[in-house]
Design an enzyme around this catalytic site. Structure first.
Site, PDB file in Angstrom:
ATOM      1  N   SER A 156      27.601 -21.306 -15.229  1.00  0.00           N
ATOM      2  CA  SER A 156      27.029 -22.164 -14.190  1.00  0.00           C
ATOM      3  C   SER A 156      26.664 -23.532 -14.752  1.00  0.00           C
ATOM      4  CB  SER A 156      25.777 -21.526 -13.606  1.00  0.00           C
ATOM      5  OG  SER A 156      26.091 -20.287 -13.036  1.00  0.00           O
TER       6      SER A 156
HETATM    7  N1  SAH Z   1      24.887 -16.144 -15.453  1.00  0.00           N
HETATM    8  C1  SAH Z   1      26.138 -16.793 -15.800  1.00  0.00           C
HETATM    9  C2  SAH Z   1      27.021 -17.000 -14.594  1.00  0.00           C
HETATM   10  C3  SAH Z   1      28.131 -16.071 -14.606  1.00  0.00           C
HETATM   11  S1  SAH Z   1      29.237 -16.155 -13.222  1.00  0.00           S
HETATM   12  C4  SAH Z   1      25.846 -18.094 -16.519  1.00  0.00           C
HETATM   13  O1  SAH Z   1      24.862 -18.189 -17.196  1.00  0.00           O
HETATM   14  O2  SAH Z   1      26.606 -19.011 -16.499  1.00  0.00           O
HETATM   15  C5  SAH Z   1      28.792 -14.687 -12.343  1.00  0.00           C
HETATM   16  C6  SAH Z   1      29.002 -13.378 -13.093  1.00  0.00           C
HETATM   17  O3  SAH Z   1      28.657 -12.338 -12.166  1.00  0.00           O
HETATM   18  C7  SAH Z   1      30.449 -13.102 -13.510  1.00  0.00           C
HETATM   19  O4  SAH Z   1      30.494 -12.850 -14.883  1.00  0.00           O
HETATM   20  C8  SAH Z   1      30.833 -11.862 -12.687  1.00  0.00           C
HETATM   21  O5  SAH Z   1      31.714 -10.985 -13.364  1.00  0.00           O
HETATM   22  C9  SAH Z   1      29.476 -11.211 -12.455  1.00  0.00           C
HETATM   23  N2  SAH Z   1      29.410 -10.294 -11.306  1.00  0.00           N
HETATM   24  C10 SAH Z   1      29.997 -10.394 -10.091  1.00  0.00           C
HETATM   25  N3  SAH Z   1      29.678  -9.347  -9.315  1.00  0.00           N
HETATM   26  C11 SAH Z   1      28.849  -8.545 -10.053  1.00  0.00           C
HETATM   27  C12 SAH Z   1      28.183  -7.302  -9.800  1.00  0.00           C
HETATM   28  N4  SAH Z   1      28.297  -6.645  -8.638  1.00  0.00           N
HETATM   29  N5  SAH Z   1      27.427  -6.782 -10.787  1.00  0.00           N
HETATM   30  C13 SAH Z   1      27.288  -7.415 -11.986  1.00  0.00           C
HETATM   31  N6  SAH Z   1      27.904  -8.584 -12.283  1.00  0.00           N
HETATM   32  C14 SAH Z   1      28.676  -9.147 -11.324  1.00  0.00           C
END
Ligand code: SAH
Length: 220
Positions: free
Chosen positions: A69
Site C-alpha cells: 500500500s
Molecule cells: N498490508 C499490505 C497490503 C497488502 S495487499 C501492505 O502493507 O502493503 C492485500 C493483501 O491481502 C494481499 O497480500 C492479499 O493476498 C491479502 N488477502 C486478500 N484476501 C485475503 C483474505 N481473505 N485473508 C487474508 N489475506 C487476504
C-alpha cells in the site's frame, strides 16, 4: 560492491525522512505514527528492482499480483486505529502481504496478529520480519474473513484488502469498545471505521480509497 550500498542514495534514512515530511504535509499529524514510519525501512519490503522507488508515495507491485500500500494510506489507517486504542492493545491485521503495515503496527501496539491467504507470499514475509527482529507478532496462512478465534477478542482490526461488506466473524471477535478499519465496497471503496459498543456498531466514513479485493480461501 554490495547492492545495499549501490542503492543507498535512494534508500537512505534521508530519503525516508523526506517521505515522512511529505506525510506530515499531507495531514498525518500523530508523531508516534511518523516516528514508526521513519524507522521501518520500506525499501526492504519491495523487490530490489523497485527499491529506488520505495519512498515515493505510491503503491508498488509485490509478488503474486499483490501490492504494497501507498505510505499515506498505511499512515492514515494506522492513525485512525491509534486514535481509538492504547499501546497495550492487541491488533488483528488481515492481508499481511509484504508485511510493511504489520511492521508499523508492531512498533505501536503490544501484539499484532496478521493473516495472509497466499502461503508462499507469507513465507517470504515471515523471513523478512524475522530478519528485522520484530518479535511481538504472530502470522498465519488462512482466510482472514474468519478472524483468529484463539486469540480473540482483539482491541483493533485492520483489513488491508477491500471487502464488499464487513465480515460477520470479525465483529464477534472484536472487544467491547474495539474498532475495525477497512476499505469497504467493490468497484468504489470507502474507508470505514466500525466501533463496537454493546450490541451496537457505530460506523464512520472517511474517504474514497482503492485496494486489492479480499478473496476467499487460501492459495498454496
Ligand atoms: N498490508 C499490505 C497490503 C497488502 S495487499 C501492505 O502493507 O502493503 C492485500 C493483501 O491481502 C494481499 O497480500 C492479499 O493476498 C491479502 N488477502 C486478500 N484476501 C485475503 C483474505 N481473505 N485473508 C487474508 N489475506 C487476504
Amino acid at each position: 560492491m554490495n547492492s545495499k550500498l549501490v542503492g543507498s542514495g535512494m534508500t537512505s534514512a534521508r530519503t525516508r525522512e523526506r517521505m515522512v515530511q511529505r506525510l506530515g504535509d499531507a495531514g498525518i499529524s500523530n508523531l508516534h505514527i511518523l516516528e514508526a514510519m521513519l524507522h521501518v525501512p520500506r525499501h526492504l519490503f519491495v523487490d530490489e528492482a523497485l527499491a529506488h522507488r520505495a519512498y515515493e508515495d505510491v503503491a508498488l507491485p509485490i509478488a503474486y499480483n499483490q501490492t504494497i500500500s501507498q505510505p499515506w494510506i498505511v499512515a492514515r489507517m494506522t492513525e485512525v486505529l491509534y486514535s481509538h486504542l492504547s499501546p497495550t492493545a492487541s491488533v488483528l491485521e488481515i492481508g499481511t502481504g509484504c508485511g510493511y503495515q504489520t511492521a508499523i503496527l508492531a512498533r505501536l501496539f503490544r501484539h499484532v496478529y496478521s493473516i495472509e491467504r497466499i502461503a508462499p507470499l507469507l513465507e517470504r514475509t515471515k523471513g523478512r520480519l524475522k530478519q528485522l527482529h520484530i518479535a511481538n507478532l504472530s502470522l498465519k496462512c488462512a482466510d482472514g474473513s474468519f478472524g483468529w478465534s484463539q486469540h480473540a477478542p482483539f482491541d483493533g482490526m485492520i483489513i488491508t484488502a477491500a471487502a464488499p461488506q464487513l465480515p460477520a466473524y470479525l465483529v464477534k471477535q472484536l472487544a467491547e469498545g474495539g474498532v475495525i478499519v477497512l476499505p469497504e465496497g467493490e468497484n468504489t471503496q470507502m474507508l470505514k471505521v466500525y466501533r463496537k459498543e454493546g450490541d451496537r456498531l457505530h460506523i464512520s466514513e472517511l474517504e474514497a480509497v482503492r485496494f486489492v479485493p479480499l478473496l476467499p480461501g487460501i492459495e498454496r
